[in-house]
Design an enzyme around this catalytic site. Sequence first.
Site, PDB file in Angstrom:
ATOM      1  N   CYS A  65       0.829  -1.216   0.000  1.00  0.00           N
ATOM      2  CA  CYS A  65       0.000   0.000   0.000  1.00  0.00           C
ATOM      3  C   CYS A  65       0.861   1.263   0.000  1.00  0.00           C
ATOM      4  CB  CYS A  65      -0.950   0.016   1.195  1.00  0.00           C
ATOM      5  SG  CYS A  65      -0.126  -0.083   2.787  1.00  0.00           S
ATOM      6  N   HIS A  83      -2.249   0.914   7.792  1.00  0.00           N
ATOM      7  CA  HIS A  83      -2.509   0.997   6.359  1.00  0.00           C
ATOM      8  C   HIS A  83      -2.323   2.448   5.950  1.00  0.00           C
ATOM      9  CE1 HIS A  83      -4.215  -0.259   2.596  1.00  0.00           C
ATOM     10  NE2 HIS A  83      -5.314   0.447   2.720  1.00  0.00           N
ATOM     11  N   ASN A  93      -8.629   4.214  -1.696  1.00  0.00           N
ATOM     12  CA  ASN A  93      -7.968   3.020  -1.154  1.00  0.00           C
ATOM     13  C   ASN A  93      -7.265   2.249  -2.271  1.00  0.00           C
ATOM     14  OD1 ASN A  93      -7.160   1.184   0.753  1.00  0.00           O
ATOM     15  ND2 ASN A  93      -9.223   0.505   1.319  1.00  0.00           N
TER      16      ASN A  93
END
Length: 450
Positions: free
Chosen positions: A244, A391, A413
């Site tokens: 991520c 995250h 996202n």
Amino acid sequence: MAAVLMLVMLSGLTVAWADTPANCSWSQVAGLWEIHVGQGGNDNRLKCSGFSPVEVFQLNLLFPDVVLDEDGNKGFWTMIYNQGFEMVINQRKYFAFSSYIQEGGVYKSFCNTTFAGWSHDLLGNDWSCYYGIQLKSGVSDVDPVTTRLMPQVDQKWTDRNDTAFVKAINSAQRSWKAVTYPESHGSNMASMATFPQSYPSPVAMDEATRIAISHLPKEFDWRNVNGQNFVPEVREQGDGCGSCYAQVTATALESRIQIMTNNTLKVTMSPQDIVSCCEYSQGCLGGFPYLTAKYAQDFGMVEERCNPYHGHATPCMPYHADCRRYYAEDYHYIGGYYGASNEGLMMLELVKNGPITAGFQVYDDFRHYSSGIYIHTGLQNGWNPWKVTDHVAVFIGYGVDATSGEKYWIGQNTWGTDWGELGYFKIRRGTNEVNIESIGVAMTPIVPMP
Ligand SMILES: *[C@@H]1O[C@H](CO)[C@@H](O)[C@H](O)[C@H]1NC(C)=O
Ligand SMILES: *[C@@H]1O[C@H](CO)[C@@H](O)[C@H](O)[C@H]1NC(C)=O
Ligand SMILES: *[C@@H]1O[C@H](CO)[C@@H](O)[C@H](O)[C@H]1NC(C)=O
Ligand SMILES: *[C@@H]1O[C@H](CO)[C@@H](O)[C@H](O)[C@H]1NC(C)=O
């Protein structure tokens, strides 16, 4: 170096770390350091393991972000999460990870020493290796921090029931809606860091920030600025790779290039390049946007076609000669240094310069987000030892809900367009929801000449 070291350390273990086990705080790192620097005159291909220092000097790391050399010259420093620290002084940058050892099933951080790290002049022409040894802590306690070994990330905990969990979320509150996703969705899609981080609290908004944000629009969205969309498409990191941090840096860089060129230049960057080649992060095991942005400054990012996304770690290979690199001129924590962020500063950076990245904590309920303004419910899905992971997402706008009056951020996202609101989510703004206002990072690309 650190990535290689990590992999070597990991190979004998059944544990999947996502960041380095170092867990150092500002107060442990502040103080007087002895800096041991190797031979200069290298380029960025320099390898630092096992180098020999040729020069030693002292630097004093002071509150909150000031570094002084022996002659009183002043520079800047910041913690990088709990992983290490970066200093900028006398026209040179210094970054190294804090050191740690493994001993009888536990890792111990030694926040008073660093691993071999990288130093270079501001233009990146002259590289050398260095390490640091703390001579005197700014604060008394320099005991090694012990980090317990944790079990392997395994989201298939036995007594979980997604249907029941989603039902519980949806009856507990009305701000957002949860759904069940196919097994893969968000289940293993960690993660910036597997160790629970200790997020710094946002600083109080000062008067100047208050006044500045009073002049901002009530709602803002880079997907529609006078009818133009400056936000690249939603990425999908896939199940098997904690990338991520690389995905969001790619998206933020792309978007800001689009903004700076009024959409006349759209490039797709390669997160795989970061996963494969960046020694400031740990490949599919995780990394941090600040260091990925630093990679963009020091090494440059390449386009997707040069190293298409595989979703697993691949070796770093030389690229075809027509793979040009895209650089960042600047990268920084919102507010200047780690721990100086707040909602107002994030809004100002976002509107003035473009999308930013921000880390936050993912709980079970977030994985099931479908629409609305996310507020953590406190509910969890059965017994799950991994209920929190770290995250990071790209923040592209903010607004206020017309009915409830709730303020929110708009995040993009990296879990594909099937998740959330076509890959996007809203999250409560102004209350540091799941630490969303704690560690924002901004970067400025260098727009390449055509
Ligand atoms: C760092 O701290 C540890 C634990 O307090 C100590 O044993 C060690 O000697 C220190 N290292 C240096 C280089 O001062
Ligand atoms: C890291 O250290 C902080 C205190 O400095 C502690 O609260 C936290 O639990 C530690 N994290 C881990 C994963 O050990
Ligand atoms: C899961 O929860 C739903 C709704 O509460 C229930 O109907 C179902 O039987 C549960 N499944 C399992 C395997 O426990
Ligand atoms: C930016 O692009 C839009 C759409 O092509 C155009 O209407 C506008 O005039 C451009 N703005 C500037 C400052 O060039």
